[in-house]
Scaffold this motif. Structure first.
Motif, PDB file in Angstrom:
ATOM      1  N   VAL A 134       0.835  -1.204   0.000  1.00 38.35           N
ATOM      2  CA  VAL A 134       0.000   0.000   0.000  1.00 38.35           C
ATOM      3  C   VAL A 134       0.871   1.255   0.000  1.00 38.35           C
ATOM      4  N   GLY A 135       1.900   1.244   0.848  1.00 44.33           N
ATOM      5  CA  GLY A 135       2.810   2.392   0.860  1.00 44.33           C
ATOM      6  C   GLY A 135       3.501   2.589  -0.473  1.00 44.33           C
ATOM      7  N   ALA A 136       3.997   1.484  -1.050  1.00 51.95           N
ATOM      8  CA  ALA A 136       4.671   1.577  -2.346  1.00 51.95           C
ATOM      9  C   ALA A 136       3.693   2.008  -3.434  1.00 51.95           C
ATOM     10  N   GLY A 137       2.446   1.472  -3.373  1.00 56.74           N
ATOM     11  CA  GLY A 137       1.456   1.855  -4.377  1.00 56.74           C
ATOM     12  C   GLY A 137       1.113   3.327  -4.317  1.00 56.74           C
ATOM     13  N   LEU A 138       0.938   3.848  -3.095  1.00 53.80           N
ATOM     14  CA  LEU A 138       0.664   5.282  -2.964  1.00 53.80           C
ATOM     15  C   LEU A 138       1.824   6.123  -3.489  1.00 53.80           C
ATOM     16  N   ALA A 139       3.037   5.682  -3.190  1.00 56.64           N
ATOM     17  CA  ALA A 139       4.204   6.421  -3.691  1.00 56.64           C
ATOM     18  C   ALA A 139       4.242   6.404  -5.217  1.00 56.64           C
ATOM     19  N   VAL A 140       3.965   5.231  -5.805  1.00 52.75           N
ATOM     20  CA  VAL A 140       3.973   5.140  -7.272  1.00 52.75           C
ATOM     21  C   VAL A 140       2.903   6.039  -7.876  1.00 52.75           C
ATOM     22  N   LEU A 141       1.700   6.016  -7.272  1.00 55.36           N
ATOM     23  CA  LEU A 141       0.629   6.860  -7.798  1.00 55.36           C
ATOM     24  C   LEU A 141       0.979   8.343  -7.693  1.00 55.36           C
ATOM     25  N   LEU A 142       1.572   8.729  -6.565  1.00 54.57           N
ATOM     26  CA  LEU A 142       1.954  10.141  -6.406  1.00 54.57           C
ATOM     27  C   LEU A 142       3.017  10.548  -7.412  1.00 54.57           C
ATOM     28  N   VAL A 143       4.009   9.682  -7.605  1.00 54.73           N
ATOM     29  CA  VAL A 143       5.066  10.004  -8.579  1.00 54.73           C
ATOM     30  C   VAL A 143       4.500  10.052  -9.998  1.00 54.73           C
ATOM     31  N   LEU A 144       3.647   9.060 -10.320  1.00 57.09           N
ATOM     32  CA  LEU A 144       3.052   9.039 -11.662  1.00 57.09           C
ATOM     33  C   LEU A 144       2.199  10.267 -11.898  1.00 57.09           C
ATOM     34  N   ARG A 145       1.371  10.600 -10.925  1.00 56.09           N
ATOM     35  CA  ARG A 145       0.515  11.773 -11.084  1.00 56.09           C
ATOM     36  C   ARG A 145       1.351  13.041 -11.196  1.00 56.09           C
ATOM     37  N   GLY A 146       2.424  13.125 -10.373  1.00 56.31           N
ATOM     38  CA  GLY A 146       3.288  14.303 -10.455  1.00 56.31           C
ATOM     39  C   GLY A 146       3.926  14.456 -11.826  1.00 56.31           C
ATOM     40  N   ASN A 147       4.412  13.338 -12.400  1.00 58.75           N
ATOM     41  CA  ASN A 147       5.031  13.404 -13.726  1.00 58.75           C
ATOM     42  C   ASN A 147       4.019  13.794 -14.795  1.00 58.75           C
ATOM     43  N   LEU A 148       2.830  13.216 -14.720  1.00 60.69           N
ATOM     44  CA  LEU A 148       1.807  13.538 -15.719  1.00 60.69           C
ATOM     45  C   LEU A 148       1.347  14.985 -15.588  1.00 60.69           C
ATOM     46  N   ILE A 149       1.240  15.471 -14.337  1.00 60.18           N
ATOM     47  CA  ILE A 149       0.863  16.872 -14.134  1.00 60.18           C
ATOM     48  C   ILE A 149       1.938  17.796 -14.707  1.00 60.18           C
ATOM     49  N   ASP A 150       3.203  17.423 -14.515  1.00 60.77           N
ATOM     50  CA  ASP A 150       4.280  18.248 -15.074  1.00 60.77           C
ATOM     51  C   ASP A 150       4.177  18.314 -16.592  1.00 60.77           C
ATOM     52  N   GLN A 151       3.898  17.173 -17.219  1.00 62.96           N
ATOM     53  CA  GLN A 151       3.739  17.167 -18.678  1.00 62.96           C
ATOM     54  C   GLN A 151       2.547  18.018 -19.097  1.00 62.96           C
ATOM     55  N   THR A 152       1.439  17.917 -18.346  1.00 62.73           N
ATOM     56  CA  THR A 152       0.257  18.720 -18.663  1.00 62.73           C
ATOM     57  C   THR A 152       0.548  20.205 -18.471  1.00 62.73           C
ATOM     58  N   ASP A 153       1.268  20.542 -17.427  1.00 65.42           N
ATOM     59  CA  ASP A 153       1.654  21.946 -17.197  1.00 65.42           C
ATOM     60  C   ASP A 153       2.476  22.475 -18.363  1.00 65.42           C
ATOM     61  N   LEU A 154       3.373  21.653 -18.854  1.00 69.17           N
ATOM     62  CA  LEU A 154       4.212  22.085 -19.981  1.00 69.17           C
ATOM     63  C   LEU A 154       3.363  22.350 -21.222  1.00 69.17           C
ATOM     64  N   GLN A 155       2.417  21.456 -21.476  1.00 69.22           N
ATOM     65  CA  GLN A 155       1.537  21.671 -22.629  1.00 69.22           C
ATOM     66  C   GLN A 155       0.728  22.949 -22.472  1.00 69.22           C
ATOM     67  N   ALA A 156       0.185  23.166 -21.269  1.00 66.74           N
ATOM     68  CA  ALA A 156      -0.615  24.371 -21.034  1.00 66.74           C
ATOM     69  C   ALA A 156       0.250  25.623 -21.161  1.00 66.74           C
ATOM     70  N   GLU A 157       1.466  25.575 -20.652  1.00 69.63           N
ATOM     71  CA  GLU A 157       2.355  26.736 -20.747  1.00 69.63           C
ATOM     72  C   GLU A 157       2.708  27.051 -22.191  1.00 69.63           C
ATOM     73  N   VAL A 158       2.977  26.005 -22.969  1.00 71.00           N
ATOM     74  CA  VAL A 158       3.310  26.227 -24.383  1.00 71.00           C
ATOM     75  C   VAL A 158       2.151  26.898 -25.098  1.00 71.00           C
ATOM     76  N   ALA A 159       0.922  26.386 -24.857  1.00 71.64           N
ATOM     77  CA  ALA A 159      -0.253  26.976 -25.516  1.00 71.64           C
ATOM     78  C   ALA A 159      -0.459  28.411 -25.065  1.00 71.64           C
ATOM     79  N   ALA A 160      -0.277  28.678 -23.764  1.00 69.13           N
ATOM     80  CA  ALA A 160      -0.468  30.030 -23.251  1.00 69.13           C
ATOM     81  C   ALA A 160       0.574  30.985 -23.818  1.00 69.13           C
ATOM     82  N   ARG A 161       1.822  30.585 -23.903  1.00 67.63           N
ATOM     83  CA  ARG A 161       2.876  31.464 -24.430  1.00 67.63           C
ATOM     84  C   ARG A 161       2.695  31.687 -25.932  1.00 67.63           C
ATOM     85  N   GLU A 162       2.183  30.688 -26.603  1.00 73.25           N
ATOM     86  CA  GLU A 162       1.961  30.875 -28.043  1.00 73.25           C
ATOM     87  C   GLU A 162       0.911  31.953 -28.274  1.00 73.25           C
TER      88      GLU A 162
END
Length: 481
Positions: A21-49
């Protein structure tokens, strides 16, 4: 829960469950963090364009925007008015304004052909106008929100980028990136974990159960054999020893060693009882016979013989009582005994010995030991009795220092003790001279008592060949610490 297997299986399952359970929560948090970072990058690119087009003076209606479903865009001026919104955007949250319809600007629209714009262009050519706009290089602010495009509402991650138009108007451009991919990925991983975790825990519990069962199988064999030994009272049986070199094998070996000691103790006890009964039978029978004769013929009473039998019974009973106390673990007293003085005292009281005892105790020597004066006197007396029975013409006793202890040695000039019999003579009811009468030879308890008392005092008692040719019994006792 009495089963070790069940406790081990449940314990291992709980530990693995917490870890997973501890490892699963850590994996989910890391996965969500990485995906959020990618989404942030996409949103920033669109906003700057979009912000870049506004900074170059592109009119609001001419700004090229991505599909609203992919990247909904909203631009808000300093007064909070919406000046730009993606086509098809019906509702939005998570930005500065919830409005999706552009409002008329308070200042001229970038690129509008009027006199002031012409004047501004002339001023710009002269170097006095606002010039080219700019896009803020600061890190954008991010926020979570929703957007409804046409009739579809979805979650988005919005990036806010500030841009300044050539006219000096400061705009905040919001551009969103959909969170559907992030949500789907997290949902898929979470579903896989929720599905796999129970299966994995069942496997862990089953494997732990089987492994524990296999590991404890020798223990069950040991238990069954011990139960059979208890039921049959056959101490000659032994528990099976597994071929492994683990703790269970050590337990089996220790159990067998305990059974060996217990068997020897029980056998010694049985032999002791049998020998004691045998030794007591003779004087009791003799005394009874003499009393019966005296009852029928008083003039034939052998009074000295009756007294001798009574004395012998008394001595034997005293020996048996002392052995019983020693076997029960009775510890000697905590007093201090001066062995030199004790030896002189014991010898001085032996006026009826057939051979005079030579005493060799250095004058002024300090030979103190801790222990019971009565028991140590009994040891010396037993050794002197034994020497008197076997000596031809001489008996000697000496006391001397021996390293950190004190040595008492009793010697005689008799036949000595055969080397292969030097340990056996310390067993109870053992008499090497079978031809010797019981009255003269004793019951065979004196040396056994002497060695037991020596051991209780932390010392040793052994026999060697004396310089005179007979036996030399050496008693070694430690000095007080």
């Amino acid at each position: 829960m009495r089963s070790v297997r069940a406790r081990a299986a449940i314990g291992a399952t709980l530990v693995v469950a917490v870890a997973l359970v501890g490892a699963g929560l850590a994996v989910l948090l890391v996965l969500r963090g990485n995906l959020i970072d990618q989404t942030d990058l996409q949103a920033e690119v669109a906003a700057r364009e979009a912000a870049g087009q506004l900074a170059t003076g592109t009119p609001y209606e001419d700004v090229e925007l991505d599909d609203a479903e992919d990247h909904p865009v909203q631009a808000v001026d300093e007064d909070g008015r919406v000046v730009l919104a993606s086509e098809g955007l019906r509702a939005i949250s998570g930005t500065e304004s919830r409005r999706v319809a552009p409002e008329p600007p308070a200042s001229p629209v970038p690129g509008e052909d009027d006199d002031s714009a012409a004047d501004d262009d002339d001023a710009a050519d002269d170097g006095g106008g606002p010039g080219r706009g700019e896009v803020s290089s600061d890190s954008p602010a991010f926020s979570d929100g929703t957007a409804t495009v046409d009739r579809a509402t979805a979650d988005y991650r919005f990036a806010a980028v500030e841009a300044t138009t050539p006219d000096g108007v400061t705009l905040t451009v919001y551009a969103g990136a959909p969170l559907a991919a992030e949500q789907e990925a997290v949902k898929t991983v979470r579903g896989a974990m929720l599905t796999g975790l129970p299966v994995l825990l069942v496997v862990v519990a089953g494997v732990t159960w089987l492994v524990t069962r296999r590991a404890l199988r020798p223990v069950e064999g040991i238990r069954r054999e011990l139960a059979a030994i208890t039921a049959s009272e056959d101490l000659a049986r032994r528990v099976p020893e597994p071929g492994s070199r683990d703790e269970i094998a050590a337990l089996a070996r220790t159990t067998n060693e305990t059974l060996t000691v217990l068997e020897a103790s029980v056998e010694r006890q049985r032999r002791f009882v049998a020998d004691a009964s045998h030794e007591l039978r003779s004087p009791i029978a003799s005394l009874r016979t003499q009393l019966e004769v005296a009852e029928a013929h008083p003039d034939l009473l052998d009074l000295p013989g009756a007294v001798a039998d009574t004395v012998r019974l008394q001595a034997l009973a005293a020996d048996l009582l002392l052995l019983a106390r020693l076997d029960a673990g009775e510890k000697p007293g905590g007093g201090t005994v001066e062995l030199g003085a004790l030896v002189r005292e014991e010898v001085s009281q032996r006026t009826g010995d057939r051979i005079a005892v030579a005493v060799e105790v250095p004058e002024g020597g300090a030979f103190e030991v801790n222990g019971s004066r009565g028991q140590l006197a009994r040891v010396i007396g037993n050794l002197l009795d034994n020497a008197q029975r076997h000596a031809d013409t001489a008996v000697a006793v000496s006391v001397a220092a021996d390293g950190r202890g004190v040595r008492v040695e009793v010697r005689d000039d008799g036949a000595g003790v055969p080397e292969d019999e030097r340990e056996r003579i310390f067993e109870r009811f053992v008499r090497l001279d079978d031809a010797r009468s019981r009255d003269d030879g004793g019951a065979g308890l004196g040396l056994a008592i002497a060695r037991d008392v020596a051991a209780r005092h932390g010392g040793t008692l052994g026999v060697h060949r004396a310089p005179e040719g007979g036996a030399a019994f050496r008693l070694r006792l430690p000095r007080p610490s």
